[in-house]
Design an enzyme around this catalytic site. Structure first.
Site, PDB file in Angstrom:
ATOM      1  CB  THR A  36      -0.911  -0.007   1.255  1.00  0.00           C
ATOM      2  OG1 THR A  36      -1.436   1.299   1.462  1.00  0.00           O
ATOM      3  CG2 THR A  36      -0.143  -0.389   2.517  1.00  0.00           C
ATOM      4  CG  ASP A  37      -1.221   4.943  -0.848  1.00  0.00           C
ATOM      5  OD1 ASP A  37      -1.719   4.237   0.050  1.00  0.00           O
ATOM      6  OD2 ASP A  37      -1.857   5.839  -1.426  1.00  0.00           O
ATOM      7  CD  GLU A  38      -3.375   3.535   4.214  1.00  0.00           C
ATOM      8  OE1 GLU A  38      -3.311   3.504   5.437  1.00  0.00           O
ATOM      9  OE2 GLU A  38      -4.431   3.330   3.583  1.00  0.00           O
ATOM     10  CE1 TYR A  61      -3.468  -2.494   5.879  1.00  0.00           C
ATOM     11  CE2 TYR A  61      -3.306  -0.161   5.332  1.00  0.00           C
ATOM     12  CZ  TYR A  61      -3.391  -1.481   4.927  1.00  0.00           C
ATOM     13  OH  TYR A  61      -3.396  -1.796   3.582  1.00  0.00           O
ATOM     14  CE  LYS A 115      -0.145  -4.592   3.122  1.00  0.00           C
ATOM     15  NZ  LYS A 115      -0.616  -5.919   2.601  1.00  0.00           N
TER      16      LYS A 115
HETATM   17  P1  NAD Z   1     -10.010  -7.194   2.590  1.00  0.00           P
HETATM   18  O1  NAD Z   1      -9.965  -6.882   4.049  1.00  0.00           O
HETATM   19  O2  NAD Z   1     -11.235  -6.929   1.806  1.00  0.00           O
HETATM   20  O3  NAD Z   1      -9.654  -8.741   2.361  1.00  0.00           O
HETATM   21  C1  NAD Z   1      -8.655  -9.397   3.078  1.00  0.00           C
HETATM   22  C2  NAD Z   1      -8.810 -10.897   2.848  1.00  0.00           C
HETATM   23  O4  NAD Z   1      -7.731 -11.571   3.547  1.00  0.00           O
HETATM   24  C3  NAD Z   1     -10.125 -11.459   3.391  1.00  0.00           C
HETATM   25  O5  NAD Z   1     -10.692 -12.348   2.445  1.00  0.00           O
HETATM   26  C4  NAD Z   1      -9.693 -12.219   4.651  1.00  0.00           C
HETATM   27  O6  NAD Z   1     -10.538 -13.318   4.956  1.00  0.00           O
HETATM   28  C5  NAD Z   1      -8.289 -12.649   4.276  1.00  0.00           C
HETATM   29  N1  NAD Z   1      -7.456 -12.875   5.470  1.00  0.00           N
HETATM   30  C6  NAD Z   1      -7.267 -12.018   6.520  1.00  0.00           C
HETATM   31  N2  NAD Z   1      -6.481 -12.595   7.442  1.00  0.00           N
HETATM   32  C7  NAD Z   1      -6.140 -13.823   6.947  1.00  0.00           C
HETATM   33  C8  NAD Z   1      -5.340 -14.874   7.440  1.00  0.00           C
HETATM   34  N3  NAD Z   1      -4.723 -14.811   8.642  1.00  0.00           N
HETATM   35  N4  NAD Z   1      -5.187 -15.994   6.677  1.00  0.00           N
HETATM   36  C9  NAD Z   1      -5.816 -16.075   5.480  1.00  0.00           C
HETATM   37  N5  NAD Z   1      -6.609 -15.123   4.971  1.00  0.00           N
HETATM   38  C10 NAD Z   1      -6.766 -14.002   5.704  1.00  0.00           C
HETATM   39  O7  NAD Z   1      -8.741  -6.423   1.991  1.00  0.00           O
HETATM   40  P2  NAD Z   1      -8.548  -5.722   0.558  1.00  0.00           P
HETATM   41  O8  NAD Z   1      -9.040  -4.335   0.635  1.00  0.00           O
HETATM   42  O9  NAD Z   1      -9.043  -6.632  -0.503  1.00  0.00           O
HETATM   43  O10 NAD Z   1      -6.950  -5.660   0.504  1.00  0.00           O
HETATM   44  C11 NAD Z   1      -6.188  -6.738  -0.049  1.00  0.00           C
HETATM   45  C12 NAD Z   1      -4.709  -6.391   0.012  1.00  0.00           C
HETATM   46  O11 NAD Z   1      -4.465  -5.177  -0.706  1.00  0.00           O
HETATM   47  C13 NAD Z   1      -4.200  -6.126   1.437  1.00  0.00           C
HETATM   48  O12 NAD Z   1      -2.903  -6.691   1.537  1.00  0.00           O
HETATM   49  C14 NAD Z   1      -4.143  -4.612   1.543  1.00  0.00           C
HETATM   50  O13 NAD Z   1      -3.126  -4.206   2.440  1.00  0.00           O
HETATM   51  C15 NAD Z   1      -3.780  -4.253   0.113  1.00  0.00           C
HETATM   52  N6  NAD Z   1      -4.229  -2.903  -0.325  1.00  0.00           N
HETATM   53  C16 NAD Z   1      -5.543  -2.518  -0.165  1.00  0.00           C
HETATM   54  C17 NAD Z   1      -5.944  -1.266  -0.625  1.00  0.00           C
HETATM   55  C18 NAD Z   1      -7.389  -0.827  -0.504  1.00  0.00           C
HETATM   56  O14 NAD Z   1      -7.689   0.335  -0.827  1.00  0.00           O
HETATM   57  N7  NAD Z   1      -8.311  -1.660  -0.085  1.00  0.00           N
HETATM   58  C19 NAD Z   1      -5.019  -0.406  -1.216  1.00  0.00           C
HETATM   59  C20 NAD Z   1      -3.689  -0.829  -1.363  1.00  0.00           C
HETATM   60  C21 NAD Z   1      -3.312  -2.085  -0.918  1.00  0.00           C
HETATM   61  P1  TYD Z   2     -10.514   4.425   4.457  1.00  0.00           P
HETATM   62  O1  TYD Z   2     -11.477   3.981   3.414  1.00  0.00           O
HETATM   63  O2  TYD Z   2     -10.612   3.850   5.829  1.00  0.00           O
HETATM   64  O3  TYD Z   2      -9.048   4.207   3.840  1.00  0.00           O
HETATM   65  P2  TYD Z   2      -7.588   4.671   4.412  1.00  0.00           P
HETATM   66  O4  TYD Z   2      -7.728   5.177   5.780  1.00  0.00           O
HETATM   67  O5  TYD Z   2      -6.827   3.377   4.375  1.00  0.00           O
HETATM   68  O6  TYD Z   2      -7.095   5.696   3.442  1.00  0.00           O
HETATM   69  O7  TYD Z   2     -10.625   6.014   4.600  1.00  0.00           O
HETATM   70  C1  TYD Z   2     -10.438   6.856   3.484  1.00  0.00           C
HETATM   71  C2  TYD Z   2     -10.507   8.281   3.989  1.00  0.00           C
HETATM   72  O8  TYD Z   2     -11.834   8.541   4.455  1.00  0.00           O
HETATM   73  C3  TYD Z   2      -9.580   8.555   5.168  1.00  0.00           C
HETATM   74  O9  TYD Z   2      -9.059   9.880   5.049  1.00  0.00           O
HETATM   75  C4  TYD Z   2     -10.484   8.452   6.374  1.00  0.00           C
HETATM   76  C5  TYD Z   2     -11.836   8.927   5.835  1.00  0.00           C
HETATM   77  N1  TYD Z   2     -13.037   8.342   6.467  1.00  0.00           N
HETATM   78  C6  TYD Z   2     -14.041   9.171   6.986  1.00  0.00           C
HETATM   79  O10 TYD Z   2     -13.946  10.410   6.919  1.00  0.00           O
HETATM   80  N2  TYD Z   2     -15.129   8.587   7.559  1.00  0.00           N
HETATM   81  C7  TYD Z   2     -15.271   7.237   7.660  1.00  0.00           C
HETATM   82  O11 TYD Z   2     -16.290   6.775   8.235  1.00  0.00           O
HETATM   83  C8  TYD Z   2     -14.247   6.405   7.120  1.00  0.00           C
HETATM   84  C9  TYD Z   2     -14.362   4.903   7.211  1.00  0.00           C
HETATM   85  C10 TYD Z   2     -13.151   6.996   6.520  1.00  0.00           C
END
Ligand code: NAD
Ligand code: TYD
Length: 336
Positions: free
Chosen positions: A125-127, A150, A154
């Site tokens: 992630t960019d975070e 988080y 990561k």
């Molecule tokens: P999500 O929370 O929707 O899905 C996570 C999945 O991992 C779920 O299916 C869960 O059951 C599984 N999981 C969790 N713990 C586990 C374990 N111990 N063993 C096996 N499976 C397990 O997450 P997402 O939003 O789909 O993100 C997927 C990946 O992408 C993550 O690594 C996250 O850090 C990365 N990512 C997400 C975003 C975003 O905006 N959502 C952006 C950049 C990177």
């Molecule tokens: P989020 O979807 O949790 O992603 P991340 O924190 O990983 O970037 O949040 C996106 C942005 O929205 C973040 O600046 C926090 C804000 N946010 C709210 O203002 N209200 C909410 O209820 C949530 C879940 C997020």
């Protein structure tokens, strides 16, 4: 035909990735997922009968079980999505973040090395880069300065992947992507939460002044980028992935209200998230120039499409918002 082990394939991005591979390649997929609150097999109900798809319910933290899974399925490539992924939950309790994101990643690296996996793709992630001021964008050379439990977990996993490459010569690549949105996103994240609340006429809780900026990318563009890195990326390299769509949160929330015809009175400014990163923006020059990838959707087109998906799949998000979700919602929002 490649045998690909995908972790976290029942989650938001993983399920979109599994579907994309089954649609666009002749690869075989083994989906390893523990089915936590965020994992939902319903996300892949349309592909579960595909003979090229196998689901294994297993926890990546369990080294003995992972050794068995890798022995049985002998993957050629691992694409690692499984993680605890929500910043707010990591503020409430970081334990599972360290166990799954850090320990789980090392377990997978060890299992992969033992059966000589040809490539390990680590989805990050960019975070990990921390927070930006009003200008500039993160490059792959930006310092790692994570601010939340988080993002710190990561970052830990990224460094373990880097070490596996440098110490053991493992073919590993890391992708770092900005905020995703699209179908099957769990309604605890900003966009699906706001859409679901707006459709139910509930308040839209905006943290702080609502002027934090995220760089939004449609999940399908992210999946295409991960797949380009899997096929073509250079071993040991990091690839940033961004949507070129920076928006303030309040702007996104107003766009969602406009789509559903809701009024401004639904917006409720609430106590800020502790340690809230102000701004993220990605420089994706490397993946664009080296691998020819670029985002295909504008944010406005992608948001409207996503809004329609949530309107059409109300039963999906109503189901995931029942039960344990209520307890989380209470804990996260009650004190704000
Ligand atoms: P999500 O929370 O929707 O899905 C996570 C999945 O991992 C779920 O299916 C869960 O059951 C599984 N999981 C969790 N713990 C586990 C374990 N111990 N063993 C096996 N499976 C397990 O997450 P997402 O939003 O789909 O993100 C997927 C990946 O992408 C993550 O690594 C996250 O850090 C990365 N990512 C997400 C975003 C975003 O905006 N959502 C952006 C950049 C990177
Ligand atoms: P989020 O979807 O949790 O992603 P991340 O924190 O990983 O970037 O949040 C996106 C942005 O929205 C973040 O600046 C926090 C804000 N946010 C709210 O203002 N209200 C909410 O209820 C949530 C879940 C997020």
């Amino acid at each position: 035909m490649t045998r690909i082990l995908v972790t976290g394939g029942a989650g938001f991005i993983g399920s979109n990735y599994v579907r994309l591979l089954l649609e666009r390649s002749n690869d075989e997929i083994v989906n390893v997922d523990a089915l936590t609150y965020a994992g939902n097999l319903e996300n892949l109900s349309d592909v579960e009968d595909d003979p090229r798809y196998t689901f294994v319910r297993a926890d990546i933290r369990d080294a003995a079980v992972m050794a068995q899974v890798f022995d049985e399925h002998r993957p050629e490539v691992v694409v690692h999505f499984a993680a605890e992924s929500h910043v707010d939950r990591s503020v409430l309790d970081a334990t599972a973040f360290v166990q799954t994101n850090v320990v789980g990643t090392q377990v997978l690296l060890d299992a992969s090395r033992r059966v000589r996996v040809a490539r390990f793709v680590h989805v990050s992630t960019d975070e990990v880069y921390g927070s930006l001021g009003p200008t500039g964008r993160f490059t792959e050379d930006s310092p790692l300065q994570p601010n939340s439990p988080y993002s710190a977990s990561k970052t830990g996993s990224d460094l373990l992947v880097r070490a596996a490459h440098h110490t053991h010569g493992m073919d590993a690549v890391i992708t770092r992507c900005s905020n995703n949105y699209g179908p099957y996103q769990f309604p605890e994240k900003l966009i699906p939460l706001m859409i679901a609340n707006a459709l139910e006429g509930r308040q839209l809780p905006v943290y702080g002044d609502g002027r934090n900026v995220r760089d939004w990318i449609h999940v399908e563009d992210h999946c295409l980028a991960v797949d380009a890195v899997r096929r073509l990326g250079r071993a040991g390299e990091v690839y940033n992935i961004g949507g070129d769509a920076e928006r303030e949160n309040i702007v996104v929330v107003r766009q969602i209200l406009a789509l559903c015809g809701g009024g401004e009175e639904l917006i409720q400014f609430v106590t800020d998230r502790p340690g809230h990163d102000r701004r993220y923006a990605m420089d994706s020059t490397r993946i664009q120039q080296e691998l020819g990838w670029r985002p295909t959707r504008t944010f406005e087109a992608g948001l409207e499409e996503t809004f329609r998906w949530y309107v059409d799949h109300r039963a999906w998000w109503e189901r995931v918002r029942s039960g344990a979700y209520q307890e989380y919602y209470q804990r996260n929002y009650a004190g704000r």
